[in-house]
Every structure is written in C-alpha cells, then in structure tokens.
Enzyme design. Sequence first.
Site, PDB file in Angstrom:
ATOM      1  N   ASP A   1       0.860  -1.172   0.000  1.00 12.45           N
ATOM      2  CA  ASP A   1       0.000   0.000   0.000  1.00 12.45           C
ATOM      3  C   ASP A   1       0.904   1.231   0.000  1.00 12.45           C
ATOM      4  OD1 ASP A   1      -3.203   0.496   0.808  1.00 12.45           O
ATOM      5  OD2 ASP A   1      -1.875   2.204   1.173  1.00 12.45           O
TER       6      ASP A   1
ATOM      7  N   LYS B   1     -12.422  -1.305 -14.610  1.00 13.09           N
ATOM      8  CA  LYS B   1     -12.833  -2.587 -14.047  1.00 13.09           C
ATOM      9  C   LYS B   1     -13.328  -3.551 -15.124  1.00 13.09           C
ATOM     10  CE  LYS B   1     -11.927  -1.931  -9.708  1.00 13.09           C
ATOM     11  NZ  LYS B   1     -10.768  -2.653  -9.106  1.00 13.09           N
TER      12      LYS B   1
ATOM     13  N   TYR C   1     -13.771   4.576 -13.707  1.00 16.16           N
ATOM     14  CA  TYR C   1     -13.643   3.404 -12.837  1.00 16.16           C
ATOM     15  C   TYR C   1     -14.261   2.170 -13.501  1.00 16.16           C
ATOM     16  CZ  TYR C   1     -14.426   0.540  -8.606  1.00 16.16           C
ATOM     17  OH  TYR C   1     -14.459  -0.460  -7.680  1.00 16.16           O
TER      18      TYR C   1
ATOM     19  N   THR D   1     -16.493   0.725   1.947  1.00 17.60           N
ATOM     20  CA  THR D   1     -15.142   1.083   2.402  1.00 17.60           C
ATOM     21  C   THR D   1     -15.005   2.598   2.318  1.00 17.60           C
ATOM     22  OG1 THR D   1     -14.148   1.013   0.189  1.00 17.60           O
ATOM     23  CG2 THR D   1     -14.289  -1.081   1.403  1.00 17.60           C
TER      24      THR D   1
ATOM     25  N   ASP E   1       4.682   1.833  -5.683  1.00 15.56           N
ATOM     26  CA  ASP E   1       3.566   2.208  -6.540  1.00 15.56           C
ATOM     27  C   ASP E   1       3.433   1.165  -7.650  1.00 15.56           C
ATOM     28  OD1 ASP E   1       1.745   3.311  -8.281  1.00 15.56           O
ATOM     29  OD2 ASP E   1       2.757   5.247  -8.473  1.00 15.56           O
TER      30      ASP E   1
ATOM     31  N   ASN F   1      -5.487  -5.659  -5.973  1.00 17.23           N
ATOM     32  CA  ASN F   1      -6.622  -5.001  -5.330  1.00 17.23           C
ATOM     33  C   ASN F   1      -6.497  -3.480  -5.307  1.00 17.23           C
ATOM     34  OD1 ASN F   1      -8.983  -4.968  -3.262  1.00 17.23           O
ATOM     35  ND2 ASN F   1      -7.318  -3.924  -2.181  1.00 17.23           N
TER      36      ASN F   1
END
Length: 297
Positions: free
Chosen positions: A37, A164, A160, A194, A61, A88
């Site tokens: 992360d 995806k 997005y 989240t 990254d 993820n």
Amino acid sequence: MGISEGRVVIVTGAGAGIGREHALEFARQGARVVVNDVDSPRQVVEEIEGMGGDALADTHDVSEPDGAQALVDGAVNHFGALHAVVNNAGILRDRMVVNMDPAEWDAVIKVHLRGTFLVTRSAAAYWRARDKAGTPIPDPRVVNTSSPSGLFGNVGQSNYGAAKAGIASFTVITADELSRLGVGVNAIAPTALTDMTAGLTAYVDKVRKDSEEAGFDVGSPANIAPLAVWLASPDSAGITGRVLTIKGGEIAVAETWVKGPRAVKQGRWEVAELGGIIPDLVARARDNSTISGESRG
C-alpha cells in the site's frame, strides 16, 4: 493448517478496506503476506504479526513498472518464493463524463488497469523463469479485482467502470495465456462499503438496506476475503478465466458477453435495410443489467 499454509502472497492496496481483510484472512490461513500500500501497510503488518503470522510491508507504486517489479522481487527475496498475487489496489475519481478532467480518467485507469497488468506481468515472468529452470512454483495464482460498476455500469463512474471492465477482459485473456504455466487467473467483483465508497450515497444506502433485510452486515469488507483466499489457493485448480461477483453471502459467476438475437444475410447489409432489422434485434435481446446484476427492464 489453513488453505494457504506455506504460500507467499502479495496483496496490493492492502492498507485498508477490502485489501486489509484479504491480507488478514491470508495470514489466518497460513500464508506469509506482502502487504502493499502506498500509504499505510505497516499497521496491517503489525496486526498480522500480532496474530502470530509473518508479513512484509511494501509501499511501492504498482502503477509504475519499477514499483511493480520491486514488489515482486521484494517478496521473492524476503520469503524465497511467490505463489499468488491479489491485485486489489485502486482509487476513485468519480465524475460525470462531461465534467471529467483527463487527469481524473488517467489516474483511475493507471492505478486499476495498468497496476493490475504490471504486477501480473512481473509475477508471471518470475513463474515462467522458475518453470524454465526446472523448479516450477506449485499452483501459482492471480486474483484480480473487477467491480459491478465495470460489469453492469454505474452513473458517474465511466473511468472506474472502464478500468474494471478492462480488468475482467484482462483476466479472461491472461488466463488463456498463462495456462501453460499452470497459473490460475480469476477475478472477483465485490460489493462492500469502504472509505472508497463513502461518497456514493445511493450505493451506501442500498447496501445498508440490504443489510437490514439480510440480518447481517452485507457491506462488510470481511465478506469478500474468503473468496479471494480460496481462488488464490491450490483448491481452485481447474477454475480459471472466471469473474465472480460477491455481495454479502451471495456469490455468482458473471457470464461474459454472448451473442444474442441475430440476423444474417448473404452479403453486406445496406444502411437502408438496418432500420427494419436493428430495432427488432434489440427488442428481442436481454436487457442490460443494473449495478446489482438485475435486469433493467
């Protein structure tokens, strides 16, 4: 012994949310986990170590080639092998297409789609090198992260959703390409609440309503982890090139684009003919799905 005992797993974007739950569940199942992360992997590593597990913090990254390669190299150098990758990492830059800045488009595509490609490429190169050397890694796996926004569409998320949807296609194609190395490649399309979804009011309200009806927290990120862990395990042998949706206690196979109603003639269609053909085909076709996977009709 857990399903991931003895395996080394990379989870990108694992500092919070769904990625954090992936990392914790992998550790519970016996894996040594590389917690990647760019912001805050250390806290999750400490949680895993507090459980008696073994984890490595990584802040590279993944959307940059050097970062993705360093992530894979770091896992191998520290733990001696790499068995699975869970792609993820992601960000949101929601905007209606007429108001979206190209930088907002590029940022989302870069982290989600390019990051998935780069980490998968580096991991696959490692597995291929081990295979050529006569020391293949047993049961290598890739688990990518798509989304209902990409499979079914969602207003305000053209960047997005495009990323995806691209990841879903990437999953199908790389599964074929890497099959000769025994690599299983699948994707999950999760629904969970989240920090990334906090601003999506209608989405949050719908998931909370579903939770009330189901009698448990449908939106918990912890609901997603078992499927990712299973897909990254040897038990998933023979299942590859699939995208599975998961929301609360529901898992479904997302079926790819298929040809629906069709019209065929010998030779090229003329423009003037199509007005009598296309409306009929569309009328007989299955409706597009909502973000929940239900018919829009």
